[in-house]
Design a protein around this motif. Sequence first.
Motif, PDB file in Angstrom:
ATOM      1  N   ARG A 237      17.395  54.462  51.245  1.00 51.39           N
ATOM      2  CA  ARG A 237      16.895  55.228  50.089  1.00 51.39           C
ATOM      3  C   ARG A 237      16.460  54.296  48.964  1.00 51.39           C
ATOM      4  NH1 ARG A 237      19.608  60.631  49.072  1.00 51.39           N
ATOM      5  NH2 ARG A 237      21.524  59.498  49.570  1.00 51.39           N
ATOM      6  N   THR A 262      17.403  54.645  57.341  1.00 53.91           N
ATOM      7  CA  THR A 262      18.613  55.465  57.249  1.00 53.91           C
ATOM      8  C   THR A 262      18.191  56.937  57.261  1.00 53.91           C
ATOM      9  OG1 THR A 262      18.521  55.580  54.848  1.00 53.91           O
ATOM     10  CG2 THR A 262      19.778  53.752  55.802  1.00 53.91           C
ATOM     11  N   ARG A 263      19.180  57.789  57.433  1.00 50.28           N
ATOM     12  CA  ARG A 263      18.859  59.225  57.424  1.00 50.28           C
ATOM     13  C   ARG A 263      18.374  59.661  56.040  1.00 50.28           C
ATOM     14  NH1 ARG A 263      22.714  63.964  59.754  1.00 50.28           N
ATOM     15  NH2 ARG A 263      22.449  65.392  58.044  1.00 50.28           N
ATOM     16  N   GLN A 276      15.145  56.673  62.673  1.00 52.92           N
ATOM     17  CA  GLN A 276      16.525  56.759  62.155  1.00 52.92           C
ATOM     18  C   GLN A 276      17.531  56.030  63.040  1.00 52.92           C
ATOM     19  OE1 GLN A 276      17.835  60.648  60.802  1.00 52.92           O
ATOM     20  NE2 GLN A 276      19.914  60.178  61.462  1.00 52.92           N
ATOM     21  N   VAL A 277      18.323  55.191  62.383  1.00 49.12           N
ATOM     22  CA  VAL A 277      19.398  54.464  63.075  1.00 49.12           C
ATOM     23  C   VAL A 277      20.721  55.079  62.647  1.00 49.12           C
ATOM     24  CG1 VAL A 277      20.571  52.219  63.211  1.00 49.12           C
ATOM     25  CG2 VAL A 277      18.067  52.307  63.152  1.00 49.12           C
ATOM     26  N   THR A 280      23.427  60.006  64.294  1.00 48.49           N
ATOM     27  CA  THR A 280      22.514  61.044  64.769  1.00 48.49           C
ATOM     28  C   THR A 280      21.104  60.483  64.969  1.00 48.49           C
ATOM     29  OG1 THR A 280      22.464  61.697  62.448  1.00 48.49           O
ATOM     30  CG2 THR A 280      23.707  63.113  63.927  1.00 48.49           C
ATOM     31  N   SER A 295      23.189  51.659  51.844  1.00 52.14           N
ATOM     32  CA  SER A 295      24.548  51.583  51.281  1.00 52.14           C
ATOM     33  C   SER A 295      25.585  51.209  52.334  1.00 52.14           C
ATOM     34  CB  SER A 295      24.922  52.906  50.616  1.00 52.14           C
ATOM     35  OG  SER A 295      24.881  53.961  51.553  1.00 52.14           O
ATOM     36  N   GLN A 299      28.172  56.753  59.066  1.00 51.31           N
ATOM     37  CA  GLN A 299      27.249  57.325  60.060  1.00 51.31           C
ATOM     38  C   GLN A 299      26.102  56.365  60.350  1.00 51.31           C
ATOM     39  OE1 GLN A 299      28.101  58.896  57.205  1.00 51.31           O
ATOM     40  NE2 GLN A 299      29.109  60.817  57.765  1.00 51.31           N
ATOM     41  N   ASN A 314      21.313  44.339  48.763  1.00 51.21           N
ATOM     42  CA  ASN A 314      21.615  45.542  47.993  1.00 51.21           C
ATOM     43  C   ASN A 314      21.926  45.121  46.570  1.00 51.21           C
ATOM     44  OD1 ASN A 314      23.027  47.929  46.920  1.00 51.21           O
ATOM     45  ND2 ASN A 314      22.983  48.624  49.044  1.00 51.21           N
ATOM     46  N   LEU A 333      15.748  44.498  45.883  1.00 53.32           N
ATOM     47  CA  LEU A 333      14.888  44.347  47.076  1.00 53.32           C
ATOM     48  C   LEU A 333      13.412  44.215  46.702  1.00 53.32           C
ATOM     49  CD1 LEU A 333      13.297  47.242  48.024  1.00 53.32           C
ATOM     50  CD2 LEU A 333      15.652  47.898  48.393  1.00 53.32           C
TER      51      LEU A 333
HETATM   52  P1  FAD Z   1      22.209  55.662  49.790  1.00 50.37           P
HETATM   53  O1  FAD Z   1      23.596  55.896  50.256  1.00 50.37           O
HETATM   54  O2  FAD Z   1      21.699  56.469  48.681  1.00 50.37           O
HETATM   55  O3  FAD Z   1      22.109  54.116  49.440  1.00 50.37           O
HETATM   56  C1  FAD Z   1      20.994  53.508  48.862  1.00 50.37           C
HETATM   57  C2  FAD Z   1      21.397  52.072  48.541  1.00 50.37           C
HETATM   58  O4  FAD Z   1      20.261  51.385  48.045  1.00 50.37           O
HETATM   59  C3  FAD Z   1      22.500  51.978  47.485  1.00 50.37           C
HETATM   60  O5  FAD Z   1      23.585  51.214  48.024  1.00 50.37           O
HETATM   61  C4  FAD Z   1      21.823  51.249  46.329  1.00 50.37           C
HETATM   62  O6  FAD Z   1      22.706  50.339  45.662  1.00 50.37           O
HETATM   63  C5  FAD Z   1      20.719  50.491  47.034  1.00 50.37           C
HETATM   64  N1  FAD Z   1      19.561  50.210  46.165  1.00 50.37           N
HETATM   65  C6  FAD Z   1      18.880  51.075  45.359  1.00 50.37           C
HETATM   66  N2  FAD Z   1      17.869  50.440  44.747  1.00 50.37           N
HETATM   67  C7  FAD Z   1      17.891  49.152  45.181  1.00 50.37           C
HETATM   68  C8  FAD Z   1      17.109  47.998  44.875  1.00 50.37           C
HETATM   69  N3  FAD Z   1      16.066  48.067  44.054  1.00 50.37           N
HETATM   70  N4  FAD Z   1      17.428  46.833  45.480  1.00 50.37           N
HETATM   71  C9  FAD Z   1      18.478  46.759  46.351  1.00 50.37           C
HETATM   72  N5  FAD Z   1      19.264  47.808  46.631  1.00 50.37           N
HETATM   73  C10 FAD Z   1      18.978  48.991  46.063  1.00 50.37           C
HETATM   74  N6  FAD Z   1      22.827  58.252  58.024  1.00 50.37           N
HETATM   75  C11 FAD Z   1      22.146  57.367  58.757  1.00 50.37           C
HETATM   76  O7  FAD Z   1      21.614  56.373  58.252  1.00 50.37           O
HETATM   77  N7  FAD Z   1      22.024  57.569  60.121  1.00 50.37           N
HETATM   78  C12 FAD Z   1      22.576  58.607  60.767  1.00 50.37           C
HETATM   79  O8  FAD Z   1      22.403  58.738  61.988  1.00 50.37           O
HETATM   80  C13 FAD Z   1      23.319  59.551  59.992  1.00 50.37           C
HETATM   81  N8  FAD Z   1      23.917  60.605  60.570  1.00 50.37           N
HETATM   82  C14 FAD Z   1      24.672  61.447  59.819  1.00 50.37           C
HETATM   83  C15 FAD Z   1      25.369  62.480  60.427  1.00 50.37           C
HETATM   84  C16 FAD Z   1      26.150  63.326  59.684  1.00 50.37           C
HETATM   85  C17 FAD Z   1      26.900  64.427  60.373  1.00 50.37           C
HETATM   86  C18 FAD Z   1      26.253  63.154  58.270  1.00 50.37           C
HETATM   87  C19 FAD Z   1      27.118  64.048  57.457  1.00 50.37           C
HETATM   88  C20 FAD Z   1      25.558  62.137  57.654  1.00 50.37           C
HETATM   89  C21 FAD Z   1      24.756  61.272  58.402  1.00 50.37           C
HETATM   90  N9  FAD Z   1      24.064  60.228  57.797  1.00 50.37           N
HETATM   91  C22 FAD Z   1      23.395  59.342  58.586  1.00 50.37           C
HETATM   92  C23 FAD Z   1      23.943  60.108  56.323  1.00 50.37           C
HETATM   93  C24 FAD Z   1      24.889  59.087  55.719  1.00 50.37           C
HETATM   94  O9  FAD Z   1      26.125  59.687  55.414  1.00 50.37           O
HETATM   95  C25 FAD Z   1      24.309  58.525  54.399  1.00 50.37           C
HETATM   96  O10 FAD Z   1      24.024  59.578  53.536  1.00 50.37           O
HETATM   97  C26 FAD Z   1      23.035  57.696  54.582  1.00 50.37           C
HETATM   98  O11 FAD Z   1      23.207  56.727  55.603  1.00 50.37           O
HETATM   99  C27 FAD Z   1      22.712  56.995  53.286  1.00 50.37           C
HETATM  100  O12 FAD Z   1      21.488  56.354  53.391  1.00 50.37           O
HETATM  101  P2  FAD Z   1      21.086  55.170  52.420  1.00 50.37           P
HETATM  102  O13 FAD Z   1      22.051  54.050  52.593  1.00 50.37           O
HETATM  103  O14 FAD Z   1      19.641  54.897  52.611  1.00 50.37           O
HETATM  104  O15 FAD Z   1      21.181  55.857  50.975  1.00 50.37           O
END
Ligand code: FAD
Length: 347
Positions: A237, A262-263, A276-277, A280, A295, A299, A314, A333
């Motif tokens: 994200r 990520t999801r 998606q890695v 799921t 993050s 999952q 990060n 990033l």
């Molecule tokens: P976030 O958690 O929002 O993290 C974003 C990160 O980016 C933060 O750590 C932040 O510090 C960093 N960031 C922001 N801006 C910058 C910048 N400019 N420079 C550097 N860093 C920055 N998720 C998956 O990925 N795969 C799955 O298969 C999956 N299956 C799931 C199944 C279930 C049943 C459930 C409930 C959830 C599932 N999820 C899955 C979702 C998972 O729980 C998380 O919500 C998801 O992985 C978070 O994605 P993220 O790290 O991109 O986003």
Amino acid sequence: TPFRLPTSRFLSISSISRFASTLVIAEHEGGSIKAPSLSAVEAAKSLDKENSISMLLAGSGPSLQEAAAHAVSCHPSVSKVLVADSDRFMHPLAEPWARLIQLVQQRENFSHIVAASGSFGKNILPRAAALLDVSPVTDVIEISESTKFVRPIYAGNALCTVRYTGAHPCMLTIRSTSFQVQPNSTDSKAHEAPISQVDLSTFEEDTIGKSQYVKLTSQESERPDLGNARVVVTGGRGLKSAENFKMLEKLAEKLSAAVGATRAAVDAGFVPNDLQVGQTGKIVAPELYLAFGVSGAIQHLAGMRDSKVIVAVNKDADAPIFQVADYGLVGNLFEVIPELLEKLPEK
Ligand code: FAD
């Protein structure tokens, strides 16, 4: 390191006693056996030293014949290639495939049936297991005996050792990332397994087809397949938009890598969901995994924690991804990726 649970006995019919004879359900494309199916052969090899391994291929047309030709010499452990040539198997629909596996099993009485745990195997094997009235063991990552397997549970946070005590056949899906194909296992010219055509004269399809093939939409890409790539560049994200993902694509190009996500990035519409890695999404174990703005939710880790070297960037020093990373950089990033692009040589 995931927590290991003790062996549990979860099925209780008769045990498998004779030497293993295994059927590997193989997937093919463009006239070749797909890499995850070769990993399924590697897994079958570890079931029993005396194991005799057959490979089942189905489809129609010239690509099936080419795949059969590839199959006979693709792995020295394969002793027979069974080919089912019919339009009914042109598309990977679970109903006809499961019936085919049932038919072959009734004739050959294999002790084990193995498929890779991709969308193909996950779709077909449970239905075939239901027709054969056995319970499949899914997502196996380690085989210690012909009936003793290790599989992840709770999104990879614990490893469970299970013993199969059910009736024939013992049906498994295996994680291809855990059964790497040895380089000398393929293309052995000295080895040629015989091809045997499956007699389909008594083949019965379900009278009510529950699914129908509509179309396949796939994106042409010169980049390696996410599931088998040696290097994966993943965005989360933190990338903030689809436009910004283009930076990652450039980086992937320079590193001959696949792009993952990520999801949260998929749900936000930055990239399609086949990238998606995670729990799921796809399970990957490349030599190098680069995570930007991820993050490190459990999952997500469930799909990449077996990567050989993990690099995370990060801006939050407390992000959980740093707990699994071999190299971590606390930084923005949007500064790090352009700098990497500048410093990395052209391919
Ligand atoms: P976030 O958690 O929002 O993290 C974003 C990160 O980016 C933060 O750590 C932040 O510090 C960093 N960031 C922001 N801006 C910058 C910048 N400019 N420079 C550097 N860093 C920055 N998720 C998956 O990925 N795969 C799955 O298969 C999956 N299956 C799931 C199944 C279930 C049943 C459930 C409930 C959830 C599932 N999820 C899955 C979702 C998972 O729980 C998380 O919500 C998801 O992985 C978070 O994605 P993220 O790290 O991109 O986003």
